[in-house]
Scaffold this motif. Structure first.
Motif, PDB file in Angstrom:
ATOM      1  N   GLN A   8       0.827  -1.199   0.000  1.00 15.41           N
ATOM      2  CA  GLN A   8       0.000   0.000   0.000  1.00 15.41           C
ATOM      3  C   GLN A   8       0.868   1.258   0.000  1.00 15.41           C
ATOM      4  OE1 GLN A   8      -2.308   0.521   3.587  1.00 15.41           O
ATOM      5  NE2 GLN A   8      -3.992   1.450   2.439  1.00 15.41           N
ATOM      6  N   ILE A   9       1.905   1.301   0.811  1.00 18.00           N
ATOM      7  CA  ILE A   9       2.780   2.470   0.887  1.00 18.00           C
ATOM      8  C   ILE A   9       3.432   2.743  -0.460  1.00 18.00           C
ATOM      9  CG2 ILE A   9       4.968   3.306   1.860  1.00 18.00           C
ATOM     10  CD1 ILE A   9       4.097   1.882   4.486  1.00 18.00           C
ATOM     11  N   GLU A  11       2.252   1.831  -3.269  1.00 18.23           N
ATOM     12  CA  GLU A  11       1.192   1.899  -4.270  1.00 18.23           C
ATOM     13  C   GLU A  11       1.348   0.801  -5.321  1.00 18.23           C
ATOM     14  OE1 GLU A  11       1.284   5.935  -5.706  1.00 18.23           O
ATOM     15  OE2 GLU A  11       0.915   6.747  -3.711  1.00 18.23           O
ATOM     16  N   LEU A  12       1.583  -0.424  -4.838  1.00 15.84           N
ATOM     17  CA  LEU A  12       1.781  -1.571  -5.713  1.00 15.84           C
ATOM     18  C   LEU A  12       0.546  -2.462  -5.712  1.00 15.84           C
ATOM     19  CD1 LEU A  12       5.406  -2.538  -4.664  1.00 15.84           C
ATOM     20  CD2 LEU A  12       4.702  -1.408  -6.773  1.00 15.84           C
ATOM     21  N   ARG A  13       0.366  -3.182  -6.790  1.00 20.85           N
ATOM     22  CA  ARG A  13      -0.724  -4.145  -6.897  1.00 20.85           C
ATOM     23  C   ARG A  13      -0.155  -5.551  -6.717  1.00 20.85           C
ATOM     24  NH1 ARG A  13       1.078  -6.026 -11.283  1.00 20.85           N
ATOM     25  NH2 ARG A  13       1.770  -4.844 -13.065  1.00 20.85           N
ATOM     26  N   ALA A  24       8.656   1.668  -8.713  1.00 19.80           N
ATOM     27  CA  ALA A  24       7.688   2.346  -7.846  1.00 19.80           C
ATOM     28  C   ALA A  24       8.398   2.977  -6.653  1.00 19.80           C
ATOM     29  CB  ALA A  24       6.627   1.359  -7.366  1.00 19.80           C
ATOM     30  N   ILE A  28       8.362   7.031  -5.817  1.00 17.04           N
ATOM     31  CA  ILE A  28       7.815   7.602  -4.591  1.00 17.04           C
ATOM     32  C   ILE A  28       8.901   8.278  -3.756  1.00 17.04           C
ATOM     33  CG2 ILE A  28       7.894   5.595  -3.064  1.00 17.04           C
ATOM     34  CD1 ILE A  28       4.921   6.400  -2.358  1.00 17.04           C
TER      35      ILE A  28
END
Length: 125
Positions: A8-9, A11-13, A24, A28
């Motif tokens: 989540q931090i 922003e990964l799937r 990613a 970030i």
């Protein structure tokens, strides 16, 4: 750190590759890099805390992806000597490595901050 929170931090799937995770992470970090907030101490401090969280999240994701793919950790991978036989040992070793990396990053960050402040102090008329 929980793997779900780490995803989540960053922003990964689910199903992300190590290369995508690394990209990613870089993206970030560039958004939250403390140097972007050099004129605002409050925001700089918040960014420093956020970067620590991001670094820990990336380390958690990296270790999760390497264990999921059956790869050895990037750190400490060698001839196979001293490898651990079970997942519990790998997790303990991984947490130790993550803590060591985080500690090193904190010390280096503190050193950079103090060096910058000392240079600025010495260069003032």
């Amino acid at each position: 750190m929980d793997v779900g929170r780490a995803f989540q931090i960053l922003e990964l799937r689910p199903g992300v590759t190590a290369v995508e995770a690394r990209q990613a992470y870089k993206d970030i970090i560039s958004v939250w890099h403390p140097d972007r907030f050099s004129n605002n101490p409050r925001l700089r401090q918040r960014a420093e805390q956020k970067v620590k969280e991001i670094n820990l999240a990336y380390e958690t994701v990296r270790l999760f992806l390497s264990s999921r793919n059956g790869e050895s950790s990037e750190m400490g991978s060698g001839s196979g000597k001293g490898s651990f036989a079970d997942a519990d040992s790998i997790e303990i070793r991984s947490k130790t490595e993550a803590a060591a990396e985080l500690g090193t990053e904190m010390v280096l960050g503190l050193y950079a901050f103090l060096s910058k402040r000392i240079r600025r102090f010495l260069s003032e008329p």
